[in-house]
Design an enzyme around this catalytic site. Structure first.
Site, mmCIF file in Angstrom:
data_model
loop_
_atom_site.group_PDB
_atom_site.id
_atom_site.type_symbol
_atom_site.label_atom_id
_atom_site.label_comp_id
_atom_site.label_asym_id
_atom_site.label_seq_id
_atom_site.Cartn_x
_atom_site.Cartn_y
_atom_site.Cartn_z
ATOM 1 N N GLY A 172 68.021 60.407 43.049
ATOM 2 C CA GLY A 172 69.284 60.752 43.693
ATOM 3 C C GLY A 172 69.126 60.909 45.193
ATOM 4 O O GLY A 172 69.945 60.422 45.974
ATOM 5 N N ASP A 173 68.074 61.576 45.606
ATOM 6 C CA ASP A 173 67.777 61.714 47.029
ATOM 7 C C ASP A 173 67.383 60.375 47.644
ATOM 8 O O ASP A 173 67.858 59.988 48.711
ATOM 9 C CB ASP A 173 66.633 62.713 47.242
ATOM 10 C CG ASP A 173 67.052 64.147 47.016
ATOM 11 O OD1 ASP A 173 68.244 64.447 47.157
ATOM 12 O OD2 ASP A 173 66.170 64.972 46.692
#
Length: 402
Positions: A172-173
């Site tokens: 996600g990052d």
């Protein structure tokens, strides 16, 4: 600075990974990146392991170092009016500002996009957040796992007979990092051409959703909801993980050409001449695959090690050993691609970390540099970039603004 982005000045107000990694890519490519931290509350990944050095009073986070290399350290207290003034002066000299606060935080501080675009109309303002700057969920807190859950990826990952499993890294990052980097460079190109800056709005959830391959169109076209497949592909076969003597390999020789070559490599004339598995579409059929293709692959691979299979077939068909991170770091290909680089931290030692995947022939990246200490270059930036006098800097420090 040298590199493709030499002369580009980036203000980095980010922390943790998604934002710092975005600005670090720009730093590797030659931009002057000014890492702005609060003098009272710096990036808390400075406390993340592992550490260089053993003494609690003299150690440095390798985690922080990997995602903040090549930046200048600067401190500002944005709760103070003098701190806001210093940031405004920095923005006047900058090309890009990157932040990853929850939407609304910068506005509350009085230094959001609408304010700073008036200070510098050509500013590219990149905002990375969990859900983006718009929409009913925009103000919610978010982490990497938030994005994996809300973007659909978590539900798709794992084996069908077990609960869903998060992807084994902070995708996600990292996905937000990559989309933010591309968006920043696109907006920078536009600003250089027109003098007009803009807001680059990247959400972790959006970024994860964009990594779900065919899941969206399978739903919108056929109403199919993506299910957990383990290591299988939804329809391509063989395209899976297979055991061997000392571990596992990936094999994806599903085309007619690669299947024929594989049969030859393993001296299986019967498989090569079997009319029931002669075509790719036949091998895609689940029953045919499970009864006639997969058993052959298991038999072929069982007596070989990963290295032996790689030597035998790796140059001819898509067969790849599944490597642990030690094997990856020590691999000749890794070394040839300079994907492990070193930074000298003096008495603390040397940090070996992943390098820069972007290889430019004329303006190569420069990833082998150490990260900044908190506020390490504050005085130098104030003096050389903004023209502050020693007296002005002393007063800012007395007031706690820097």
């Amino acid at each position: 600075m040298v590199g493709a982005l030499a002369g580009v000045v980036v203000i980095d107000l980010t922390r943790v990974v998604a934002g710092p990694y975005c600005s670090q890519i720009l730093a590797d490519l030659g931009a002057t990146v000014i890492k702005v931290e609060s003098p009272h509350d710096p990036d808390y990944t400075r406390g993340f392991p592992p550490f260089l050095g053993q003494d609690d009073g003299d150690k440095f986070s390798a985690f922080y170092g990997q995602f903040n290399r090549g930046k200048l350290g600067f401190t500002i207290d944005l709760s103070k009016e003098d701190g806001k003034r210093v940031l405004s002066d920095l923005v006047k000299k900058a090309d890009v500002l990157v932040e990853n606060f929850r939407p609304g935080t910068m506005d509350k501080l009085g230094v959001g996009w609408e304010v700073l675009r008036k200070v510098n109309p050509r500013l590219v303002y990149t905002a990375i957040s969990g859900y983006g700057q718009t929409g009913p969920l925009s103000r919610r807190p978010a982490y990497d796992n938030t994005a994996q859950a809300s973007g659909g990826l978590w539900s798709m990952n794992g084996f069908p007979d077990r609960p869903a499993v998060r992807v084994g890294t902070i995708i996600g990052d990292l996905s937000a990092t990559l989309f933010a980097s591309a968006g920043t460079l696109a907006a920078l190109r536009h600003a250089e051409r027109t003098g007009q800056g803009q807001l680059v709005d990247v959400a972790q959830t959006d970024s994860v959703m964009a990594l779900t391959e065919a899941a969206v169109i399978n739903y919108t076209v056929d109403g199919q909801i993506a299910e957990r497949l383990g290591n299988e592909h939804s329809f391509v076969k063989p395209y899976d993980l297979y055991p061997c003597k000392d571990g596992y390999v990936f094999f994806g020789g599903y085309t007619d050409k690669f299947w024929r070559i594989t049969c030859e490599l393993f001296n299986d004339a019967e498989a090569a001449n079997d009319p029931s598995i002669a075509t790719m579409n036949q091998r895609f059929e689940r029953e045919t695959y499970e009864t006639k293709v997969r058993p052959r692959l298991l038999k072929w691979f069982a007596d070989y090690t990963k290295a032996e299979l790689d030597d035998l077939a790796g140059e001819h068909v898509p067969l790849t050993p599944v490597k642990n991170i030690a094997e990856v770091v020590e691999a000749e290909q890794t070394k040839a691609r300079e994907m492990v680089v070193s930074a000298d931290y003096g008495d603390l030692g040397t940090l070996e970390m992943f390098g820069q995947p972007i290889k430019l022939s004329e303006t190569p990246a420069n990833p082998g540099r150490r990260a900044n200490l908190v506020g390490e270059h504050t005085d130098a930036v104030l003096q050389r970039l903004l023209g502050y006098s020693e007296e002005e800097i002393t007063e800012l420090r007395r007031s706690g603004a820097i």
